[in-house]
Design an enzyme around this catalytic site. Structure first.
Site, PDB file in Angstrom:
ATOM      1  N   GLY A  11       0.820  -1.218   0.000  1.00 43.27           N
ATOM      2  CA  GLY A  11       0.000   0.000   0.000  1.00 43.27           C
ATOM      3  C   GLY A  11       0.844   1.253   0.000  1.00 43.27           C
ATOM      4  N   SER A  13       1.269   3.416  -2.634  1.00 45.40           N
ATOM      5  CA  SER A  13       0.976   4.362  -3.722  1.00 45.40           C
ATOM      6  C   SER A  13       0.605   5.744  -3.207  1.00 45.40           C
ATOM      7  CB  SER A  13      -0.156   3.815  -4.602  1.00 45.40           C
ATOM      8  OG  SER A  13      -1.296   3.556  -3.801  1.00 45.40           O
ATOM      9  N   ASP A  62      -3.505  -7.366  -4.733  1.00 48.43           N
ATOM     10  CA  ASP A  62      -4.480  -7.158  -3.661  1.00 48.43           C
ATOM     11  C   ASP A  62      -4.032  -8.036  -2.492  1.00 48.43           C
ATOM     12  OD1 ASP A  62      -6.618  -7.284  -1.937  1.00 48.43           O
ATOM     13  OD2 ASP A  62      -8.137  -7.568  -3.504  1.00 48.43           O
ATOM     14  N   VAL A  63      -3.630  -7.417  -1.389  1.00 47.66           N
ATOM     15  CA  VAL A  63      -3.068  -8.202  -0.276  1.00 47.66           C
ATOM     16  C   VAL A  63      -4.090  -9.146   0.355  1.00 47.66           C
ATOM     17  CG1 VAL A  63      -1.249  -6.519   0.293  1.00 47.66           C
ATOM     18  CG2 VAL A  63      -3.469  -6.399   1.477  1.00 47.66           C
ATOM     19  N   ASN A  89       1.768  -2.298   5.420  1.00 45.19           N
ATOM     20  CA  ASN A  89       1.132  -0.999   5.622  1.00 45.19           C
ATOM     21  C   ASN A  89      -0.273  -0.919   5.030  1.00 45.19           C
ATOM     22  OD1 ASN A  89       1.151   2.134   5.838  1.00 45.19           O
ATOM     23  ND2 ASN A  89       0.864   1.741   3.647  1.00 45.19           N
ATOM     24  N   SER A 139      -2.658   0.450  14.830  1.00 42.63           N
ATOM     25  CA  SER A 139      -3.320   1.737  15.114  1.00 42.63           C
ATOM     26  C   SER A 139      -3.612   1.790  16.604  1.00 42.63           C
ATOM     27  CB  SER A 139      -4.645   1.827  14.344  1.00 42.63           C
ATOM     28  OG  SER A 139      -5.432   2.887  14.848  1.00 42.63           O
ATOM     29  N   TYR A 152     -12.327  -2.490  12.122  1.00 40.17           N
ATOM     30  CA  TYR A 152     -10.968  -1.929  12.035  1.00 40.17           C
ATOM     31  C   TYR A 152     -10.187  -2.215  13.330  1.00 40.17           C
ATOM     32  CZ  TYR A 152      -7.469   1.720  10.939  1.00 40.17           C
ATOM     33  OH  TYR A 152      -6.309   2.422  10.674  1.00 40.17           O
ATOM     34  N   ALA A 154     -10.682  -4.605  15.533  1.00 43.37           N
ATOM     35  CA  ALA A 154     -10.396  -6.044  15.663  1.00 43.37           C
ATOM     36  C   ALA A 154      -9.187  -6.411  14.804  1.00 43.37           C
ATOM     37  CB  ALA A 154     -11.618  -6.860  15.255  1.00 43.37           C
TER      38      ALA A 154
HETATM   39  P1  NAP Z   1      -4.382   5.616   2.446  1.00 41.74           P
HETATM   40  O1  NAP Z   1      -3.838   6.961   2.177  1.00 41.74           O
HETATM   41  O2  NAP Z   1      -5.830   5.354   2.205  1.00 41.74           O
HETATM   42  O3  NAP Z   1      -3.511   4.551   1.622  1.00 41.74           O
HETATM   43  C1  NAP Z   1      -3.859   3.198   1.638  1.00 41.74           C
HETATM   44  C2  NAP Z   1      -2.909   2.431   0.769  1.00 41.74           C
HETATM   45  O4  NAP Z   1      -3.261   1.040   0.882  1.00 41.74           O
HETATM   46  C3  NAP Z   1      -3.010   2.784  -0.721  1.00 41.74           C
HETATM   47  O5  NAP Z   1      -1.711   2.742  -1.262  1.00 41.74           O
HETATM   48  C4  NAP Z   1      -3.864   1.646  -1.294  1.00 41.74           C
HETATM   49  O6  NAP Z   1      -3.534   1.305  -2.647  1.00 41.74           O
HETATM   50  C5  NAP Z   1      -3.432   0.500  -0.408  1.00 41.74           C
HETATM   51  N1  NAP Z   1      -4.414  -0.580  -0.365  1.00 41.74           N
HETATM   52  C6  NAP Z   1      -5.706  -0.542  -0.003  1.00 41.74           C
HETATM   53  N2  NAP Z   1      -6.257  -1.764  -0.122  1.00 41.74           N
HETATM   54  C7  NAP Z   1      -5.275  -2.594  -0.570  1.00 41.74           C
HETATM   55  C8  NAP Z   1      -5.217  -3.965  -0.904  1.00 41.74           C
HETATM   56  N3  NAP Z   1      -6.297  -4.752  -0.793  1.00 41.74           N
HETATM   57  N4  NAP Z   1      -4.044  -4.469  -1.369  1.00 41.74           N
HETATM   58  C9  NAP Z   1      -2.936  -3.681  -1.491  1.00 41.74           C
HETATM   59  N5  NAP Z   1      -2.934  -2.368  -1.187  1.00 41.74           N
HETATM   60  C10 NAP Z   1      -4.096  -1.835  -0.730  1.00 41.74           C
HETATM   61  O7  NAP Z   1      -4.147   5.163   3.970  1.00 41.74           O
HETATM   62  P2  NAP Z   1      -3.057   5.618   5.060  1.00 41.74           P
HETATM   63  O8  NAP Z   1      -3.714   6.578   5.979  1.00 41.74           O
HETATM   64  O9  NAP Z   1      -1.772   5.962   4.422  1.00 41.74           O
HETATM   65  O10 NAP Z   1      -2.941   4.246   5.884  1.00 41.74           O
HETATM   66  C11 NAP Z   1      -1.830   3.382   5.806  1.00 41.74           C
HETATM   67  C12 NAP Z   1      -1.905   2.415   6.985  1.00 41.74           C
HETATM   68  O11 NAP Z   1      -1.849   3.154   8.205  1.00 41.74           O
HETATM   69  C13 NAP Z   1      -3.207   1.609   7.037  1.00 41.74           C
HETATM   70  O12 NAP Z   1      -2.944   0.308   7.487  1.00 41.74           O
HETATM   71  C14 NAP Z   1      -4.014   2.362   8.068  1.00 41.74           C
HETATM   72  O13 NAP Z   1      -4.980   1.541   8.696  1.00 41.74           O
HETATM   73  C15 NAP Z   1      -2.926   2.787   9.031  1.00 41.74           C
HETATM   74  N6  NAP Z   1      -3.285   3.893   9.921  1.00 41.74           N
HETATM   75  C16 NAP Z   1      -3.628   5.103   9.382  1.00 41.74           C
HETATM   76  C17 NAP Z   1      -3.984   6.138  10.259  1.00 41.74           C
HETATM   77  C18 NAP Z   1      -4.376   7.503   9.755  1.00 41.74           C
HETATM   78  O14 NAP Z   1      -4.829   8.323  10.577  1.00 41.74           O
HETATM   79  N7  NAP Z   1      -4.236   7.810   8.473  1.00 41.74           N
HETATM   80  C19 NAP Z   1      -3.982   5.915  11.640  1.00 41.74           C
HETATM   81  C20 NAP Z   1      -3.607   4.666  12.120  1.00 41.74           C
HETATM   82  C21 NAP Z   1      -3.257   3.663  11.255  1.00 41.74           C
HETATM   83  P3  NAP Z   1      -4.330   1.897  -3.950  1.00 41.74           P
HETATM   84  O15 NAP Z   1      -4.302   3.372  -3.810  1.00 41.74           O
HETATM   85  O16 NAP Z   1      -3.524   1.405  -5.110  1.00 41.74           O
HETATM   86  O17 NAP Z   1      -5.702   1.339  -3.923  1.00 41.74           O
END
Ligand code: NAP
Length: 244
Positions: A11, A13, A62-63, A89, A139, A152, A154
């Protein structure tokens, strides 16, 4: 800090994954960018990090689908032979109270955020040499829960148990396994939080501001480096003091 290392980030991108990829490249690691749907954005990240003089490729998978993950592992094996650093991630959110949550919303989040980590780690583990690193993005919601996020929470709590158990299994190979628990980070996943809720959240954070993706990436670089050699099975909260 990471010269000679190859890293796979799922993830990557956009958001936190992209920031980790950039920081890894700045520290001289070769980087494999996994993405799901956004090929153009993944390619932009590859182009951006190649400017640091490292090798970089984008690999679609797709993971949450074991066949796609196995294919990705085969591609990586052919191109790079090893993966020194795996960063789990990729993640999604589909928020709704349990009363209204659909089966699809439950399964989509568990399949991507938890089963995905099992599929990727199991498929990549044979490529991880002694002294390797596995870092997963959990998280604070996995520790404290959150209204409307039973699915989420869980999955993110599952990552913590997975991390601690795998750390015990891989310690003899000097492979460390750690998790990071971010709080509230400015990315696409949080962009739809309404203005007043955002203000309230920022007020609850000790440092009074949400994190930038780079704040998380800096800690991932540390966990990926030799500087963290004696840390394993840990969950490091990077939340600006939101959950204290
Ligand atoms: P984001 O901007 O929505 O980015 C999500 C990334 O995951 C994108 O690159 C997307 O790829 C990829 N993705 C989604 N579904 C996928 C799948 N089935 N297979 C492979 N790749 C997939 O999210 P983010 O905020 O950077 O979050 C990154 C991580 O941090 C996540 O695990 C999230 O739960 C965690 N997190 C985030 C926050 C926050 O506040 N933002 C807080 C705590 C934890 P595409 O764009 O190609 O679809």
């Amino acid at each position: 800090m990471l010269k000679g290392k190859t890293a796979l980030i799922t993830g990557a991108s956009r958001g936190i994954g992209e920031a980790i990829a950039v920081e890894f490249a700045k520290n001289n690691a070769d980087v494999i960018i996994n993405y799901y749907s956004d090929r153009d954005e993944a390619q932009k990240v590859v182009d951006k990090i190649k400017k640091y003089g490292v090798r970089a490729i984008a690999v679609q998978a797709d993971v949450s689908k074991i066949d796609e993950v196995k294919k990705m592992a085969d591609e990586i094996q052919k191109e790079f032979r090893k993966v020194d650093i795996l960063v789990n991630n990729a993640g999604i959110a589909k928020d709704r109270t349990l009363k209204n949550m659909t089966m699809d919303e439950w399964h989509a989040v568990i399949n991507t955020n938890l089963n995905g980590i099992f599929y990727v780690t199991k498929s990549i583990l044979p490529l991880i040499p002694e002294g390797g690193r596995i870092i997963s993005i959990s998280s604070i919601v996995g520790q404290y829960g959150n209204f409307g996020q039973t699915n989420y929470a869980a999955a993110k709590a599952g990552i913590i148990g997975f991390t601690k158990s795998l750390a015990k299994e891989l310690g003899k190979k000097k492979i460390t396994v750690n998790a990071i628990a971010p709080g509230f980070v400015r990315t696409a996943i949080t962009k739809d939080i309404p203005f007043f809720r955002r203000k309230m959240l920022n007020h609850m954070i000790a440092l009074k501001e949400e994190a930038e993706p780079e704040d998380i990436a800096d800690v991932v670089v540390f966990l990926a480096s030799a500087k963290s050699r004696y840390i394993t099975g840990a969950v490091i909260n990077v939340d600006g003091g939101l959950a204290i």
